[in-house]
Scaffold this motif. Sequence first.
Motif, PDB file in Angstrom:
ATOM      1  N   ASP A 114       0.656  -1.215   0.053  1.00 53.74           N
ATOM      2  CA  ASP A 114      -0.021   0.464   0.115  1.00 53.74           C
ATOM      3  C   ASP A 114       0.505   1.169   0.057  1.00 53.74           C
ATOM      4  O   ASP A 114       2.075   1.340   0.522  1.00 53.74           O
ATOM      5  CB  ASP A 114      -1.115  -0.279   1.376  1.00 53.74           C
ATOM      6  CG  ASP A 114      -0.053   0.279   2.927  1.00 53.74           C
ATOM      7  OD1 ASP A 114       0.281   1.410   2.437  1.00 53.74           O
ATOM      8  OD2 ASP A 114      -0.064  -1.052   3.437  1.00 53.74           O
ATOM      9  N   GLY A 115       0.456   2.109  -0.894  1.00 57.21           N
ATOM     10  CA  GLY A 115       1.149   3.586  -0.581  1.00 57.21           C
ATOM     11  C   GLY A 115       1.769   4.052   0.377  1.00 57.21           C
ATOM     12  O   GLY A 115       2.521   4.673   0.621  1.00 57.21           O
ATOM     13  N   ASP A 116       1.285   4.039   1.722  1.00 59.19           N
ATOM     14  CA  ASP A 116       1.590   3.967   3.003  1.00 59.19           C
ATOM     15  C   ASP A 116       2.877   3.303   3.500  1.00 59.19           C
ATOM     16  O   ASP A 116       3.741   3.994   3.733  1.00 59.19           O
ATOM     17  CB  ASP A 116       1.208   4.395   4.321  1.00 59.19           C
ATOM     18  CG  ASP A 116      -0.099   5.496   4.608  1.00 59.19           C
ATOM     19  OD1 ASP A 116       0.649   6.276   3.308  1.00 59.19           O
ATOM     20  OD2 ASP A 116      -1.334   5.255   5.248  1.00 59.19           O
ATOM     21  N   THR A 117       2.783   2.518   3.364  1.00 57.93           N
ATOM     22  CA  THR A 117       4.014   1.083   3.585  1.00 57.93           C
ATOM     23  C   THR A 117       5.400   1.644   2.680  1.00 57.93           C
ATOM     24  O   THR A 117       6.282   1.721   2.656  1.00 57.93           O
ATOM     25  CB  THR A 117       3.469  -0.213   3.194  1.00 57.93           C
ATOM     26  OG1 THR A 117       2.904  -0.493   4.104  1.00 57.93           O
ATOM     27  CG2 THR A 117       4.440  -1.568   3.990  1.00 57.93           C
ATOM     28  N   VAL A 118       5.110   2.117   1.553  1.00 63.86           N
ATOM     29  CA  VAL A 118       5.860   2.104  -0.015  1.00 63.86           C
ATOM     30  C   VAL A 118       6.146   4.136   0.902  1.00 63.86           C
ATOM     31  O   VAL A 118       7.412   3.780   0.071  1.00 63.86           O
ATOM     32  CB  VAL A 118       5.487   2.312  -1.205  1.00 63.86           C
ATOM     33  CG1 VAL A 118       6.349   3.009  -1.738  1.00 63.86           C
ATOM     34  CG2 VAL A 118       5.201   1.231  -1.732  1.00 63.86           C
ATOM     35  N   ALA A 119       5.345   4.955   1.070  1.00 68.64           N
ATOM     36  CA  ALA A 119       6.506   6.260   1.311  1.00 68.64           C
ATOM     37  C   ALA A 119       7.432   6.041   2.932  1.00 68.64           C
ATOM     38  O   ALA A 119       8.591   6.248   2.777  1.00 68.64           O
ATOM     39  CB  ALA A 119       5.019   6.705   1.897  1.00 68.64           C
TER      40      ALA A 119
END
Length: 107
Positions: free
Chosen positions: A50-55
Motif C-alpha cells: 500500500d502507498g503508506d508502506t511504500v512511502a
Amino acid sequence: MNSYRYKITVEALTGAKGEPVEGQTLSFEAANHDDLLGIVERMRARLPFDGDTVASLGIGLKLFSEIALMQRNDPMFAMIRPALNEFVRALKQRSAEELPKNLGLLL
C-alpha cells in the motif's frame, strides 16, 4: 555535493493502544542527493504494498542510506554497508522484475 533539501515532519496520531495523541510532532531538515518524492512515486508504481508502506520504506531507507553514505568511515556504518547495498540491489531487482524491462532503475 549537490543535494535536495527536505523538511521531514512526524506527527503522533495515536498511542500504542490506539488512543488519540495530539500535539506531539518532530520536524527536521535533511539533505539527500536523490529526489525522494520521485523515488517514492516510482516505488508506488512498482511494489505490491500500500502507498503508506511504500512511502515509509522509501523515505526511511533513503534517509538512512544517505547518513550511512556520509558517515561511511564510521565503524558503525561500515559494518552495515554491505548488507544495505545488498538490500538496495535486491529491491531494485525485485521491482525491475515486476515491470516491463524498458523502465528505469528504482533508487
